[in-house]
Each structure stands twice: as C-alpha cells, then as structure tokens.
Scaffold this motif. Structure first.
Motif, PDB file in Angstrom:
ATOM      1  N   THR A 107      39.802   7.395  63.578  1.00  0.00           N
ATOM      2  CA  THR A 107      39.145   8.756  64.264  1.00  0.00           C
ATOM      3  C   THR A 107      37.934   8.297  64.170  1.00  0.00           C
ATOM      4  O   THR A 107      36.749   8.116  62.861  1.00  0.00           O
ATOM      5  CB  THR A 107      39.083   9.969  63.171  1.00  0.00           C
ATOM      6  OG1 THR A 107      40.616  10.775  63.202  1.00  0.00           O
ATOM      7  CG2 THR A 107      38.746  11.467  64.706  1.00  0.00           C
ATOM      8  N   ASP A 108      36.759   8.578  65.312  1.00  0.00           N
ATOM      9  CA  ASP A 108      35.150   8.311  65.594  1.00  0.00           C
ATOM     10  C   ASP A 108      34.189   9.925  65.320  1.00  0.00           C
ATOM     11  O   ASP A 108      35.248  10.721  64.566  1.00  0.00           O
ATOM     12  CB  ASP A 108      34.877   8.025  66.369  1.00  0.00           C
ATOM     13  CG  ASP A 108      35.218   8.878  67.936  1.00  0.00           C
ATOM     14  OD1 ASP A 108      35.385  10.153  67.411  1.00  0.00           O
ATOM     15  OD2 ASP A 108      34.999   8.513  68.623  1.00  0.00           O
ATOM     16  N   ASN A 109      33.176   9.897  64.798  1.00  0.00           N
ATOM     17  CA  ASN A 109      32.365  11.169  65.004  1.00  0.00           C
ATOM     18  C   ASN A 109      32.922  12.226  65.323  1.00  0.00           C
ATOM     19  O   ASN A 109      32.346  13.209  65.320  1.00  0.00           O
ATOM     20  CB  ASN A 109      30.789  10.642  64.532  1.00  0.00           C
ATOM     21  CG  ASN A 109      30.776   9.972  63.231  1.00  0.00           C
ATOM     22  OD1 ASN A 109      31.375   9.400  62.643  1.00  0.00           O
ATOM     23  ND2 ASN A 109      29.491   8.686  63.027  1.00  0.00           N
ATOM     24  N   ASP A 110      33.115  12.297  66.493  1.00  0.00           N
ATOM     25  CA  ASP A 110      33.519  12.871  68.182  1.00  0.00           C
ATOM     26  C   ASP A 110      34.475  13.546  67.627  1.00  0.00           C
ATOM     27  O   ASP A 110      35.240  14.839  68.510  1.00  0.00           O
ATOM     28  CB  ASP A 110      33.719  12.985  69.233  1.00  0.00           C
ATOM     29  CG  ASP A 110      31.926  12.261  69.821  1.00  0.00           C
ATOM     30  OD1 ASP A 110      31.073  12.769  69.219  1.00  0.00           O
ATOM     31  OD2 ASP A 110      31.462  10.810  70.407  1.00  0.00           O
ATOM     32  N   GLY A 111      35.705  13.276  66.917  1.00  0.00           N
ATOM     33  CA  GLY A 111      36.627  13.779  66.680  1.00  0.00           C
ATOM     34  C   GLY A 111      37.919  12.745  67.117  1.00  0.00           C
ATOM     35  O   GLY A 111      39.015  13.574  67.159  1.00  0.00           O
ATOM     36  N   ILE A 112      37.794  12.486  67.867  1.00  0.00           N
ATOM     37  CA  ILE A 112      39.029  11.524  69.394  1.00  0.00           C
ATOM     38  C   ILE A 112      39.561  10.649  67.588  1.00  0.00           C
ATOM     39  O   ILE A 112      38.927   9.028  67.229  1.00  0.00           O
ATOM     40  CB  ILE A 112      37.976  10.865  70.030  1.00  0.00           C
ATOM     41  CG1 ILE A 112      37.462  11.764  70.840  1.00  0.00           C
ATOM     42  CG2 ILE A 112      39.266   9.710  70.747  1.00  0.00           C
ATOM     43  CD1 ILE A 112      35.781  10.401  71.884  1.00  0.00           C
ATOM     44  N   GLN A 113      40.754  10.206  67.657  1.00  0.00           N
ATOM     45  CA  GLN A 113      41.788   9.560  67.550  1.00  0.00           C
ATOM     46  C   GLN A 113      41.762   8.557  68.307  1.00  0.00           C
ATOM     47  O   GLN A 113      42.159   8.504  68.496  1.00  0.00           O
ATOM     48  CB  GLN A 113      43.020  10.258  66.593  1.00  0.00           C
ATOM     49  CG  GLN A 113      43.564   9.495  65.876  1.00  0.00           C
ATOM     50  CD  GLN A 113      43.980   9.960  64.747  1.00  0.00           C
ATOM     51  OE1 GLN A 113      44.919  11.166  64.396  1.00  0.00           O
ATOM     52  NE2 GLN A 113      45.428   8.697  64.120  1.00  0.00           N
ATOM     53  N   ALA A 170      33.054   1.395  72.439  1.00  0.00           N
ATOM     54  CA  ALA A 170      33.514   2.743  71.404  1.00  0.00           C
ATOM     55  C   ALA A 170      32.251   2.707  69.464  1.00  0.00           C
ATOM     56  O   ALA A 170      32.466   3.677  68.524  1.00  0.00           O
ATOM     57  CB  ALA A 170      34.984   2.236  70.527  1.00  0.00           C
ATOM     58  N   GLY A 171      31.477   2.000  69.378  1.00  0.00           N
ATOM     59  CA  GLY A 171      30.846   1.094  68.107  1.00  0.00           C
ATOM     60  C   GLY A 171      31.428   0.884  67.472  1.00  0.00           C
ATOM     61  O   GLY A 171      30.813   0.858  66.150  1.00  0.00           O
ATOM     62  N   LEU A 172      31.965   0.122  67.750  1.00  0.00           N
ATOM     63  CA  LEU A 172      32.652  -0.942  66.518  1.00  0.00           C
ATOM     64  C   LEU A 172      31.992  -1.791  66.409  1.00  0.00           C
ATOM     65  O   LEU A 172      31.560  -2.391  67.449  1.00  0.00           O
ATOM     66  CB  LEU A 172      34.070  -1.391  67.174  1.00  0.00           C
ATOM     67  CG  LEU A 172      34.620  -0.116  66.410  1.00  0.00           C
ATOM     68  CD1 LEU A 172      35.962  -0.361  67.087  1.00  0.00           C
ATOM     69  CD2 LEU A 172      34.854   0.257  65.134  1.00  0.00           C
ATOM     70  N   THR A 173      31.574  -2.982  65.648  1.00  0.00           N
ATOM     71  CA  THR A 173      30.950  -4.150  65.262  1.00  0.00           C
ATOM     72  C   THR A 173      31.552  -5.008  64.289  1.00  0.00           C
ATOM     73  O   THR A 173      32.061  -3.858  63.552  1.00  0.00           O
ATOM     74  CB  THR A 173      29.444  -4.241  64.446  1.00  0.00           C
ATOM     75  OG1 THR A 173      29.457  -2.894  63.563  1.00  0.00           O
ATOM     76  CG2 THR A 173      28.946  -3.009  65.667  1.00  0.00           C
TER      77      THR A 173
END
Length: 171
Positions: free
Chosen positions: A16-22, A38-41
């Motif tokens: 789950t990201d910081n916006d609550g999206i799973q 999606a902010g993945l590194t």
C-alpha cells in the motif's frame, strides 16, 4: 529488493502506498516506467561476505555490516573457541583425508598382499600431502583476514569457489 520511500517492498507481495492505494502482488511485472511512476526504486543488496571469515548482518537498505572473525583460537579446554585459522586448517585436513581415501585401498593392498603401489598413485598421494602442508602453512602465515581471503581460489567472474586451493588431480 525494492523501496517505496523507507518501506522495503518484496516481489510477489501486495503493498500500500502513501495515498492508501493497494497495489497487487504481481506489481513486479510492471515496466520500469510504471515502477518509477509508483515511486519504487530498485536497491541492489551488497554481496554478503564469506561467513567463515566474517560475522555479518544485512540492513534494510541492502548494505552489509560485517566484523572479521578472530583469526586465533581463544579460551582453552571446554571453553576453546576455534579461530578462523584453526577452522580452515581443519577444513584442509578434511579435504585432504577425503582425497587420500580414494586411493587408500592401494596402501591397504600393499600392507595385506605386498603388491606395489603404482608410481602415479604414490606421486598423487605425495602431492596431496605436500599441497595440504602448503595450504596450512599459508593459512598460518596470513597476517590478517584479507590475507586469508586472498588464499581462496577465485574464478574469472569473481565468485569464490569455497575451497582454499586447487588440489592436485589423479591422472
């Protein structure tokens, strides 16, 4: 290994990201652009050191904390803790015994029946003993952990073989 901010994200697991999206557990099939959006590194973990030479732990960011094991033995009697040098010499002795055991039957046959040991076999057995003595001397003469690590056989691709030296082969 992947990171989303400070969070470690494992492949084949939903997150789950910081916006609550799973995000689904199959997120690992996304393209590089989709992962970046999606902010993945991606984090490439350090290669762990040889556990015979170091105690180590891996941090969440993939870096390694390592401490060289003691080269010399400590304690005595029941409290004896073998150092790296003694452990590696024990390993050499074990490998040497295993290699010699393949031709021990020639020695037994000579003792039992008086049949001569073929020259090639005797030469091989002598070479195994000489190589074992050289290995143990090199271990004893190693000044530090780096010098001990340099004794390991290394392939062209840099992977350690797990053995100290190349043993002679029976021809």
């Amino acid at each position: 290994m992947w990171k989303y901010g400070e969070q470690t994200i494992r492949e084949h697991r939903a997150w789950t990201d910081n916006d609550g999206i799973q995000h689904p557990r199959n997120w690992h099939i996304w393209s590089a652009d989709e992962k970046a959006a999606a902010g993945l590194t991606e984090v490439t973990p350090e290669t762990p050191p040889d556990s015979r030479l170091y105690t180590w732990s891996q941090n969440a960011d993939g870096t390694i904390n390592k401490t060289a094991r003691a080269l010399a033995d400590s304690g005595s009697g029941d409290d004896l803790v073998k150092g790296v040098k003694t452990s590696l010499k024990d390993e050499v002795n074990s490998q040497q015994a295993s290699l010699l055991s393949l031709t021990d039957w020639y020695v037994i046959r000579k003792a039992d029946k008086g049949t001569a040991i073929p020259d090639a076999i005797q030469t091989y057995r002598d070479a195994i003993r000489a190589k074992g003595d050289a290995m143990k001397a090199a271990i004893d003469n190693a000044a530090d952990t780096a010098a001990v690590a340099a004794l390991f056989v290394t392939w062209a691709d840099g992977n350690k073989s797990g053995i100290l030296f190349d043993w002679p082969e029976l021809e």
